[in-house]
Design a protein around this motif. Structure first.
Motif, short mmCIF file in Angstrom:
data_model
loop_
_atom_site.label_atom_id
_atom_site.label_comp_id
_atom_site.label_asym_id
_atom_site.label_seq_id
_atom_site.Cartn_x
_atom_site.Cartn_y
_atom_site.Cartn_z
N UNK A 1 24.66 27.35 -2.71
CA UNK A 1 25.16 26.33 -1.77
C UNK A 1 25.31 25.02 -2.52
N UNK A 2 26.46 24.37 -2.31
CA UNK A 2 26.69 23.08 -2.96
C UNK A 2 26.91 22.02 -1.91
N UNK A 3 26.86 20.79 -2.37
CA UNK A 3 27.10 19.66 -1.48
C UNK A 3 28.04 18.69 -2.16
N UNK A 4 29.10 18.30 -1.46
CA UNK A 4 30.03 17.30 -1.97
C UNK A 4 29.60 15.89 -1.56
N UNK A 5 28.42 15.82 -0.92
CA UNK A 5 27.73 14.56 -0.67
C UNK A 5 28.46 13.59 0.24
N UNK A 137 33.18 16.02 -9.16
CA UNK A 137 34.08 16.84 -8.36
C UNK A 137 35.46 16.92 -9.01
N UNK A 138 35.88 15.85 -9.64
CA UNK A 138 37.16 15.84 -10.34
C UNK A 138 37.03 16.32 -11.78
N UNK A 139 35.85 16.81 -12.13
CA UNK A 139 35.62 17.32 -13.47
C UNK A 139 35.31 18.80 -13.44
N UNK A 140 34.10 19.17 -13.90
CA UNK A 140 33.72 20.59 -13.94
C UNK A 140 33.54 21.17 -12.55
N UNK A 141 33.14 20.35 -11.58
CA UNK A 141 32.98 20.77 -10.18
C UNK A 141 32.20 22.08 -10.09
N UNK A 142 30.95 22.06 -10.54
CA UNK A 142 30.11 23.25 -10.59
C UNK A 142 29.57 23.54 -9.19
N UNK A 143 30.11 24.59 -8.57
CA UNK A 143 29.77 24.92 -7.20
C UNK A 143 28.87 26.14 -7.06
N UNK A 144 28.74 26.93 -8.12
CA UNK A 144 27.85 28.09 -8.11
C UNK A 144 27.09 28.12 -9.43
N UNK A 217 26.95 18.62 -5.96
CA UNK A 217 25.54 18.94 -6.23
C UNK A 217 25.29 20.43 -6.03
N UNK A 218 24.74 21.06 -7.04
CA UNK A 218 24.31 22.45 -6.97
C UNK A 218 22.79 22.43 -6.83
N UNK A 219 22.31 22.52 -5.62
CA UNK A 219 20.89 22.32 -5.34
C UNK A 219 20.07 23.55 -5.74
N UNK A 220 19.02 23.32 -6.52
CA UNK A 220 18.13 24.41 -6.91
C UNK A 220 17.53 25.08 -5.67
N UNK A 221 17.16 24.26 -4.70
CA UNK A 221 16.48 24.78 -3.51
C UNK A 221 17.35 25.74 -2.72
N UNK A 222 18.67 25.59 -2.82
CA UNK A 222 19.59 26.44 -2.07
C UNK A 222 20.18 27.55 -2.93
N UNK A 223 19.74 27.62 -4.17
CA UNK A 223 20.30 28.60 -5.09
C UNK A 223 19.21 29.32 -5.88
N UNK A 224 18.27 29.90 -5.15
CA UNK A 224 17.30 30.79 -5.76
C UNK A 224 16.01 30.17 -6.23
N UNK A 225 15.84 28.85 -6.09
CA UNK A 225 14.62 28.24 -6.59
C UNK A 225 14.08 27.20 -5.60
#
Length: 356
Positions: A1-5, A137-144, A217-225
């Protein structure tokens, strides 16, 4: 889960309003004493030294308010010394130079699992850990998590263990990611030196947004940790010998964080103008960070029901599972002792209703 804030963007935009309000209010407890030392009449429960994991900024809004407003003294403590980090707090606890630490669950769990350290978590300020992989978001935009593969990720030395655990939780070989050593300044991300950066969702990510850049934002809490953060930790010996003092501390902490949740600008003002006055903190950024922290990390359905600092059985299990992913196998009894907090709320049921 990501957040575009989008929420944090609104918080940042509204920070100027909060700043104006801050200038109209003075800190009721401020005086010429050094930060972290109470000038109230000595209590019956002695003094406590608390090792913080980071510098005296708005991350410690509840502690700064509790100190400034005299809540520690009201609870019966003669004084509380807030010692700034960076530090995991574990060495200070084990050496006896600190009575309590406010740190991350991973550091405590590692010490308990690897060294048999006699440490227990007695409460948690953050219901979810604040770690994120921030990207533009306009760069690498790491969503997963898989989007990190082949990318340059800025990792601070002190956060390498939690990053390795994040990779493990998502079945990513460290060799598949180019790890770039960085410090805590988000500049390497904004200048393009890295594609992603380990950050606090309420700190570096907010700072970048205040520069007018949109953050993913790729939140650790929402992605397995998922694990609790800013855990209140003490040794077994301190819990046994100074139980009443620790309960007094928790009581004051709940009061301080109740105020911080109700008005995040108060903690930001204290950090910028008093406790961290030599750190060059920015009031607008600190206010936005304190607001995001209160809304995203400190409160939850669990705290609304049972009070601040509580850790549900489910969240304990999530924390233990995250530690197991990092290679630290523990039981709840190995890591947690929430009996003190239970007693605090049983003796002070009014503290549960922090939202009123």
């Amino acid at each position: 889960m990501t957040s575009k804030r989008p929420m944090l963007r609104r918080l940042a935009a509204g920070a100027a309003v909060a700043v104006g309000a801050l200038l109209l209010s003075a800190c009721a407890g401020a005086d010429s004493s050094s930060p972290g030392e109470s000038t109230s009449p000595a209590g019956d429960l002695g003094e406590l030294t608390v090792q913080l994991s980071w510098i005296l900024n708005e991350e410690w809004s509840g502690e700064l308010i509790a100190d400034s407003e005299g809540y520690y003294a009201d609870a019966g403590l003669a004084g509380v010394q807030l010692v700034p980090g960076p530090s995991s707090g574990v060495p200070e606890l084990l050496s006896g130079t600190a009575d309590l630490s406010l740190t991350d669950a991973l550091s405590v769990g590692a010490a308990v699992a690897n060294e048999g350290a006699p440490l227990k978590v007695i409460g948690a300020t953050f219901q979810k850990n604040p770690f994120t992989i921030a990207s533009l978001t306009d760069g690498a935009d790491i969503t997963t998590p898989q989007d990190m593969i082949g990318k340059k990720i800025g990792v601070q030395d002190s956060n390498r263990a939690v990053f390795d655990a994040f990779l493990a939780a998502n079945d990513i070989d460290p060799a598949e990611v180019e790890i770039v050593p960085v410090q805590y300044d988000p500049a390497p991300l904004t200048t393009g030196e890295v594609d992603g950066l380990i950050a606090f969702v309420t700190s570096q990510s907010v700072t970048i947004e205040l520069q007018g850049l949109e953050v993913t934002d790729l939140l650790f809490a929402d992605n397995g940790l998922p694990f609790v953060g800013h855990v209140v930790t003490a040794t077994d010996e301190t819990i046994a010998a100074d139980r009443d003092a620790l309960k007094a501390f928790l009581t004051a902490e709940i009061r301080g964080w109740t105020d911080a949740v109700a008005d995040p600008s108060t903690g930001a003002q204290l950090a910028v103008q008093e406790y961290g006055s030599d750190l060059g903190l920015d009031l607008e950024s600190s206010t936005a960070s304190a607001t995001a922290q209160a809304e995203l990390l400190v409160v939850s359905e669990e705290t609304a029901k049972n009070g601040l600092f509580t850790i549900s059985d489910d969240l304990q299990e999530q924390t233990l599972a995250s530690l197991a992913t990092a290679g630290y196998e523990l039981s709840a009894a190995d890591l947690f002792d929430l009996s003190l907090l239970d007693e605090v709320y049983a003796e002070n049921p009014d503290l549960v209703a922090y939202q009123q």
